[in-house]
Each structure stands twice: as C-alpha cells, then as structure tokens.
Design a protein around this motif. Sequence first.
Motif, PDB file in Angstrom:
ATOM      1  N   UNK A  49       0.471  -1.411  -0.081  1.00  0.00           N
ATOM      2  CA  UNK A  49      -0.073  -0.184  -0.229  1.00  0.00           C
ATOM      3  C   UNK A  49       0.901   1.317  -0.512  1.00  0.00           C
ATOM      4  N   UNK A  50       1.826   1.281   1.091  1.00  0.00           N
ATOM      5  CA  UNK A  50       2.968   2.614   0.952  1.00  0.00           C
ATOM      6  C   UNK A  50       3.309   3.153  -0.412  1.00  0.00           C
ATOM      7  N   UNK A  51       3.698   1.641  -1.158  1.00  0.00           N
ATOM      8  CA  UNK A  51       4.583   2.392  -2.090  1.00  0.00           C
ATOM      9  C   UNK A  51       3.967   2.310  -3.279  1.00  0.00           C
ATOM     10  N   UNK A  52       2.917   1.560  -3.245  1.00  0.00           N
ATOM     11  CA  UNK A  52       1.229   2.352  -4.251  1.00  0.00           C
ATOM     12  C   UNK A  52       1.106   3.652  -4.258  1.00  0.00           C
ATOM     13  N   UNK A  53       0.764   3.604  -3.323  1.00  0.00           N
ATOM     14  CA  UNK A  53       1.029   5.725  -2.938  1.00  0.00           C
ATOM     15  C   UNK A  53       1.321   6.356  -3.310  1.00  0.00           C
ATOM     16  N   UNK A  54       2.900   6.592  -2.700  1.00  0.00           N
ATOM     17  CA  UNK A  54       4.029   6.695  -3.176  1.00  0.00           C
ATOM     18  C   UNK A  54       4.087   7.266  -4.986  1.00  0.00           C
ATOM     19  N   UNK A  55       3.448   5.522  -5.267  1.00  0.00           N
ATOM     20  CA  UNK A  55       4.122   5.548  -6.665  1.00  0.00           C
ATOM     21  C   UNK A  55       3.531   6.663  -7.535  1.00  0.00           C
ATOM     22  N   UNK A  56       1.441   7.007  -7.163  1.00  0.00           N
ATOM     23  CA  UNK A  56       1.190   7.450  -7.526  1.00  0.00           C
ATOM     24  C   UNK A  56       1.177   8.914  -7.047  1.00  0.00           C
ATOM     25  N   UNK A  57       1.437   9.048  -5.879  1.00  0.00           N
ATOM     26  CA  UNK A  57       1.758  10.228  -5.694  1.00  0.00           C
ATOM     27  C   UNK A  57       3.404  11.163  -6.421  1.00  0.00           C
ATOM     28  N   UNK A  58       4.069  10.136  -7.223  1.00  0.00           N
ATOM     29  CA  UNK A  58       5.042  10.728  -8.331  1.00  0.00           C
ATOM     30  C   UNK A  58       4.625  10.775  -9.483  1.00  0.00           C
ATOM     31  N   UNK A  59       3.576  10.687  -9.933  1.00  0.00           N
ATOM     32  CA  UNK A  59       3.125  10.943 -11.359  1.00  0.00           C
ATOM     33  C   UNK A  59       1.817  12.110 -11.033  1.00  0.00           C
TER      34      UNK A  59
END
Length: 298
Positions: A202-212
């Motif tokens: 979950x943490x990595x998924x949300x960070x990836x979405x925030x990154x784009x």
Amino acid sequence: MAAIGNTDSTALAALDSDLLLAFVTVADSGGFTAAARYLHKTQSTISLRISTLESRLGTLLIERGSRRLTLTGDGETFLVYARRLLQLQREAIAALGRSQPVTLRFGIPEDYADTWLPALLERFGARHPDVHVHIHCRMSTELLEQLEKGSLDIVLAVQHAADSGGRPVATEDVVWAAHRRFALDPGRPIPLALFPEQCIYRRRALAALAGIGRDWQLDSTSQSPSGLRVIVNQGQTLTVTDRRSLPEDWQALGEEEGLPSLPPAVIEVHRSPSLTHPAFDDFVALIDEVLEESGVAE
C-alpha cells in the motif's frame, strides 16, 4: 585479562546455559537491548551475564563504547564454542529421554501461506514428527513485531527496509490488479481497495501515484487477502498484489493504462537470535527448498 586459551577447567565448568545463551543472543541480535527483548530479561540482566561470563573466562568478549556491537578476537572464537556447548546440552537431555515437547512458532502472511505452507509443513512433519508447528498468519509488519517481542521464532515476511536484518530468499513481481470487468477511467480518481496502512504494498502504491500526480480514493480496506479478493471481484476497484497470485479472472494493469510501475517485493526469512534447536535450522532450509521449487527463490 588472560587469553581465552589459558582459561582453566574450573572456569569452563561454571559456564551455565544462561550465560552462554545471553552471549550468543547478544552476538546474533547485534546488541544488549535487542537480546534483552528476545530473552525477556532486562538489559542490566543481560549486561551482568556477559560480564560474569567474561570474568569466568578471564577475557573480554565484546568491545564496549562503540556504537555498533563488535566482538573481540576471543569473542569471535568463543562464539563458535558457545553454540556447540548449547547444542551438546540439548543433545544430552534428549539422550536421557527427558527433552520437553518442542513447538516452533512460525509467522507467515496469509497470501503466502496458501501457496507455500502446505508443502513446507508436510516435509517438515515427515522429518520432525515430534516438533509441533504453531502457525501465525498476519501482515509482515505485525509478524516482525511479534518476533522482536519473542512471541515468534521464525518469520517469512516482505522486506520493509534495507537494514531489516532478514535474509532475502525470494523476489516477487508486484502489479496493479483488478477484475477483468474493471475499466479505469482516466478522468476520475483511481478507486482503490488495499490492505491497512502498515502494508508495504500500500505504501509503495500510494507513493508511486503521488510521484506521477495521479488522484486516487480509497474505497475499501481489508486486513484479509480473501476479503480484499471479494471486494475486487465486484469489478469496481483496483488493488496491488504480486503477479504470481493473480486469480484467473483478474487482469494486471500498468503503463498502458497510465499507472506507474511498482518495485518488486523482496521476501526475507527472520529468526530469533535465541533459537538453537537443530530442527529449526532444518525448517529454514526447507523454506529455501520450497521457494526454489516454486521459482521465486533468489
């Protein structure tokens, strides 16, 4: 202090198992505080046992004053013998037929349990029918907390930090996933169904979405993989999972749908530093064997 090789037989005879176990646990866990947690003792008790052991041996085993625990030359030498002495004690008790029933407390995330646990338990049970395996299925972070508290002996978990202290044994591809009926609307926030906050996926998924800069909304949360599967099967939400466990009626989504790539998951084995039973070594070896056969081993 005298060199360890000059220690007399009287001193060696006074090396009880509590002192040996304290030393081995400090060495394996990397510090007095961690050893105290694993052995359910105060830090001062562990420190006193190490000092007593050094006094009886007539030599320093551990360097004091450094930020990182370091064994002296004598400490490195004696660690080998301390392990052997503890092992000999167990073998002697077993030879007299007075060994206590052994329970191995193993922690594994539920989604991995479905895949690897049956073969692991079957093979271990055939080799060690006298050892009871108590299974705990929780999220990786919870399992590691229980291991540190001394409630578990061995844990198979997803790596959360490079310095986690575990031994990497496998790597899993992680993907965005949804039911085949699901269609991603690029003009609306992504509807997500995820594990609770402590989940590394979950943490990595949300960070990836925030990154784009992609908007999202959390529609559902589930602690259980089976519960999350029921939610995603409604065809209204997107989740994150490892590619290996994708159900047949699910689809993996990615860059073509405007979603960022996700880092792979590193799976590690963690074990309590105070473990000394040979059957537990065999259990860890069987984990390697089962993962290798499944094609995900390092």
